[in-house]
Design an enzyme around this catalytic site. Sequence first.
Site, PDB file in Angstrom:
ATOM      1  N   GLY A  46      -3.961   6.376  46.143  1.00  0.00           N
ATOM      2  CA  GLY A  46      -3.408   6.085  47.467  1.00  0.00           C
ATOM      3  C   GLY A  46      -4.125   6.709  48.642  1.00  0.00           C
ATOM      4  O   GLY A  46      -4.128   6.162  49.744  1.00  0.00           O
ATOM      5  N   GLU A 102      -4.048  13.878  50.672  1.00  0.00           N
ATOM      6  CA  GLU A 102      -3.043  13.110  49.925  1.00  0.00           C
ATOM      7  C   GLU A 102      -2.489  12.001  50.827  1.00  0.00           C
ATOM      8  O   GLU A 102      -2.515  12.122  52.051  1.00  0.00           O
ATOM      9  CB  GLU A 102      -1.928  14.101  49.477  1.00  0.00           C
ATOM     10  CG  GLU A 102      -0.712  13.517  48.830  1.00  0.00           C
ATOM     11  CD  GLU A 102      -0.969  12.801  47.504  1.00  0.00           C
ATOM     12  OE1 GLU A 102      -1.821  11.910  47.477  1.00  0.00           O
ATOM     13  OE2 GLU A 102      -0.286  13.122  46.516  1.00  0.00           O
ATOM     14  N   ASP A 103      -1.983  10.950  50.215  1.00  0.00           N
ATOM     15  CA  ASP A 103      -1.415   9.864  51.028  1.00  0.00           C
ATOM     16  C   ASP A 103       0.004  10.187  51.485  1.00  0.00           C
ATOM     17  O   ASP A 103       0.338  10.047  52.652  1.00  0.00           O
ATOM     18  CB  ASP A 103      -1.444   8.524  50.271  1.00  0.00           C
ATOM     19  CG  ASP A 103      -0.778   8.580  48.898  1.00  0.00           C
ATOM     20  OD1 ASP A 103      -0.356   9.675  48.457  1.00  0.00           O
ATOM     21  OD2 ASP A 103      -0.678   7.520  48.242  1.00  0.00           O
ATOM     22  N   ASP A 106       6.385  13.131  48.698  1.00  0.00           N
ATOM     23  CA  ASP A 106       7.752  12.608  48.571  1.00  0.00           C
ATOM     24  C   ASP A 106       8.629  13.711  47.976  1.00  0.00           C
ATOM     25  O   ASP A 106       9.149  14.565  48.701  1.00  0.00           O
ATOM     26  CB  ASP A 106       7.691  11.346  47.704  1.00  0.00           C
ATOM     27  CG  ASP A 106       9.039  10.679  47.530  1.00  0.00           C
ATOM     28  OD1 ASP A 106       9.981  11.017  48.255  1.00  0.00           O
ATOM     29  OD2 ASP A 106       9.161   9.804  46.647  1.00  0.00           O
ATOM     30  N   LYS A 134       7.821  12.326  53.277  1.00  0.00           N
ATOM     31  CA  LYS A 134       9.150  11.715  53.167  1.00  0.00           C
ATOM     32  C   LYS A 134      10.085  12.823  52.708  1.00  0.00           C
ATOM     33  O   LYS A 134      10.273  13.028  51.525  1.00  0.00           O
ATOM     34  CB  LYS A 134       9.048  10.618  52.094  1.00  0.00           C
ATOM     35  CG  LYS A 134       9.861   9.415  52.362  1.00  0.00           C
ATOM     36  CD  LYS A 134       9.508   8.170  51.579  1.00  0.00           C
ATOM     37  CE  LYS A 134       9.085   8.251  50.163  1.00  0.00           C
ATOM     38  NZ  LYS A 134       9.001   6.944  49.489  1.00  0.00           N
ATOM     39  N   ASP A 162       0.058   1.540  47.480  1.00  0.00           N
ATOM     40  CA  ASP A 162       0.230   0.236  46.833  1.00  0.00           C
ATOM     41  C   ASP A 162       1.672  -0.239  46.781  1.00  0.00           C
ATOM     42  O   ASP A 162       2.621   0.548  46.843  1.00  0.00           O
ATOM     43  CB  ASP A 162      -0.315   0.276  45.411  1.00  0.00           C
ATOM     44  CG  ASP A 162       0.613   1.028  44.471  1.00  0.00           C
ATOM     45  OD1 ASP A 162       1.041   2.139  44.820  1.00  0.00           O
ATOM     46  OD2 ASP A 162       0.931   0.491  43.395  1.00  0.00           O
TER      47      ASP A 162
HETATM   48  P1  5GP Z   1       5.792  13.079  44.827  1.00  0.00           P
HETATM   49  O1  5GP Z   1       5.188  13.718  43.613  1.00  0.00           O
HETATM   50  O2  5GP Z   1       5.669  13.907  46.078  1.00  0.00           O
HETATM   51  O3  5GP Z   1       7.210  12.619  44.568  1.00  0.00           O
HETATM   52  O4  5GP Z   1       5.033  11.730  45.065  1.00  0.00           O
HETATM   53  C1  5GP Z   1       3.716  11.671  45.449  1.00  0.00           C
HETATM   54  C2  5GP Z   1       3.080  10.376  45.014  1.00  0.00           C
HETATM   55  O5  5GP Z   1       4.053   9.341  44.814  1.00  0.00           O
HETATM   56  C3  5GP Z   1       2.174   9.866  46.109  1.00  0.00           C
HETATM   57  O6  5GP Z   1       0.878  10.342  45.955  1.00  0.00           O
HETATM   58  C4  5GP Z   1       2.250   8.354  45.919  1.00  0.00           C
HETATM   59  O7  5GP Z   1       1.293   7.944  44.992  1.00  0.00           O
HETATM   60  C5  5GP Z   1       3.624   8.111  45.342  1.00  0.00           C
HETATM   61  N1  5GP Z   1       4.592   7.689  46.378  1.00  0.00           N
HETATM   62  C6  5GP Z   1       5.622   8.405  46.894  1.00  0.00           C
HETATM   63  N2  5GP Z   1       6.295   7.679  47.810  1.00  0.00           N
HETATM   64  C7  5GP Z   1       5.672   6.484  47.881  1.00  0.00           C
HETATM   65  C8  5GP Z   1       5.874   5.314  48.683  1.00  0.00           C
HETATM   66  O8  5GP Z   1       6.780   5.196  49.530  1.00  0.00           O
HETATM   67  N3  5GP Z   1       4.989   4.292  48.472  1.00  0.00           N
HETATM   68  C9  5GP Z   1       3.967   4.339  47.573  1.00  0.00           C
HETATM   69  N4  5GP Z   1       3.183   3.288  47.457  1.00  0.00           N
HETATM   70  N5  5GP Z   1       3.747   5.436  46.810  1.00  0.00           N
HETATM   71  C10 5GP Z   1       4.590   6.496  46.972  1.00  0.00           C
END
Ligand code: 5GP
Length: 182
Positions: A46, A102-103, A106, A134, A162
């Site tokens: 991402g 990082e993109d 979350d 987020k 994506d």
């Molecule tokens: P975390 O580990 O912080 O929950 O999530 C991080 C990863 O989850 C990000 O690098 C991304 O790949 C994916 N991700 C989290 N939220 C979203 C979203 O709203 N859309 C997309 N496409 N990927 C997300």
Amino acid sequence: MSDEKIMNSDIMISSESIQSRIKELGKQITEDYKGKKIVVIGVLTGAYVFCADLLREIKVPVELLEFVSVSSYGDSTESSGNVRMYLDLKRDIKDKHILIIEDIVDTGLTLHSLMEIFERRHPASIKLASLLHKPAKSKHKIDIDYLGFTIEDKFVYGYGLDLFGTARELPHIAIYNGEPKK
Ligand code: 5GP
């Protein structure tokens, strides 16, 4: 990329807003790392677009650019809670100034795990740039040194992120309003 594809998506952050925020972040990073060289680590897949655009706004030398691949989502719209590393760094990062790109943060699980892994390798410093945050489902407190935008708890895509494997090429961030995919 077809015009139809752009028009049918619900835009959350326009391409213009993203590009202008990236310019600001680039300036701030350039200022903070004055006189230093940095090692940039992009988190696939991402972050590849953000990484490419942000790097071109950073005016200090990038001695190394590497990518890692981790996954906590698989093909769903909710985090599975498990982080798997598919691709690791090729070079040693000991005593280097690391900037992770990082993109989106979350739950924070991905970054929490990655930070732990990298800290064990004794870099001189680690900072994080993330295009999006987020905070609604945050499980780990992550300090984002360079943040693009804080967003509400919606699944978003485009600009590298994506929608079930597609739409990474959109120039803006769009909101997915469909049913969650488990
Ligand atoms: P975390 O580990 O912080 O929950 O999530 C991080 C990863 O989850 C990000 O690098 C991304 O790949 C994916 N991700 C989290 N939220 C979203 C979203 O709203 N859309 C997309 N496409 N990927 C997300």
